[in-house]
Design an enzyme around this catalytic site. Sequence first.
Site, PDB file in Angstrom:
ATOM      1  N   TYR A 299       0.847  -1.197   0.000  1.00 14.71           N
ATOM      2  CA  TYR A 299       0.000   0.000   0.000  1.00 14.71           C
ATOM      3  C   TYR A 299       0.881   1.246   0.000  1.00 14.71           C
ATOM      4  CZ  TYR A 299      -4.072  -2.895   0.829  1.00 14.71           C
ATOM      5  OH  TYR A 299      -5.064  -3.833   0.702  1.00 14.71           O
ATOM      6  N   GLU A 376       8.505  32.083 -12.049  1.00  7.64           N
ATOM      7  CA  GLU A 376       8.742  32.655 -10.731  1.00  7.64           C
ATOM      8  C   GLU A 376       7.852  33.853 -10.426  1.00  7.64           C
ATOM      9  OE1 GLU A 376      13.368  31.504  -9.762  1.00  7.64           O
ATOM     10  OE2 GLU A 376      13.008  33.313 -10.975  1.00  7.64           O
TER      11      GLU A 376
END
Length: 398
Positions: A299, A376
């Site tokens: 899992y 940015e």
Amino acid sequence: MRLKGEQILAMAKDIEPEIINWRRTVHRYPELGMETPRTSEFIEDTLKSMGIEVKKAAGYGVVGTLRGSGHRTIAVRADIDALPVTEETGLPYASEVPGRMHACGHDAHVAIVLGTAKILFQLKGHLKGNVKFIFQPGEEGPGGAQPMIDDGALEDPAVDAIIGGHVGMLWPVESGRFGFKAGPIMAATDSFTITIKGKGGHGATPNQCIDPVVIAAQVVLSMQAIVSREVNPISPAVITIGKIEAGTRHNIIPQDCTMHGTVRYLDRAFERFIPKRIEEMVTGVSRAMRGDAVLEYRYGYRPLVNDPEITKLVKKAASSVAGSENVVDVAEPTMGGEDMSYYLEKVPGTFIAIGTGNKEKGTAYPNHHPKFTVDEDVLHVASGVFARACLDFLDEKD
């Protein structure tokens, strides 16, 4: 006095050079997995320089706490690890570590949350509660969220809500826009290994052997029927075999064949059903063809499910700071995974899309690509959005 969105945005704009510099500093020295000592030290020093209380967690995780006047607490989370990718951006601040790169934008996440911290510290007098800044290693593996939780990242003070986001191209959200979706938005990331056991021999005499490669081929095809014929068509699930290993020569039938794969789903109801059916399918097909099989099922991260109310709150904050024209709904979840899901199993919260892909600026490469980078110009806006959301959450009555 409640600050307006444009006031928060102006504060974020004032520190934009710092936010960009923080991102580039982290980008130059990428670190992998849970071993992020340099990045962690940089984050810790930056938070302390702002006057924010700092604790370490899960080794190199960092938790900053800004305490206000109330009892409620909201957390903002960033992941800080990089990837084993060789950078090909040619940027002046490109990775200085061979074979490592911030190819998923976690450097931007660090900068955004540091920006949020600085804005909120400047507004400490307005805080009607506490804000925690969680900087977590290991998102790309082996998974740092659960160790952070186990080490008390959501305690002292106890966290009532948590928010975070992801830059890049995980969802089709244009640069400068923020995407929202309540409910499931990212999938579980389980994995498995299947070993088919046969009987080896000469390739010219298959009748004297039990060919594990042929069995494996039948297993691969048969497993696809689990999704196509046993899973509700409106509940997405994926079973993928990504690697098959067998044999040493073209004319030798090997003793065994090993397959490695991944399982993705959004509905937690599948986390027992699919592994059970894979095991039944693999075992049944192998024995029918005179072989045998062993399944090892692991899992991974759980499905990431956004809380509707917190999603609504952060969406409203984004509209206030970035403008309603830059707030969009994410139409579909991605079958990629994120261990932000572990925090969201503990406390209500939301994980948002931060659009940074811009073809004209060369920032439209997909996450994990060697040329991946971010716009940015978006970073300070994201800091402002998170700051606004924290203020709004703490303004709500207990």
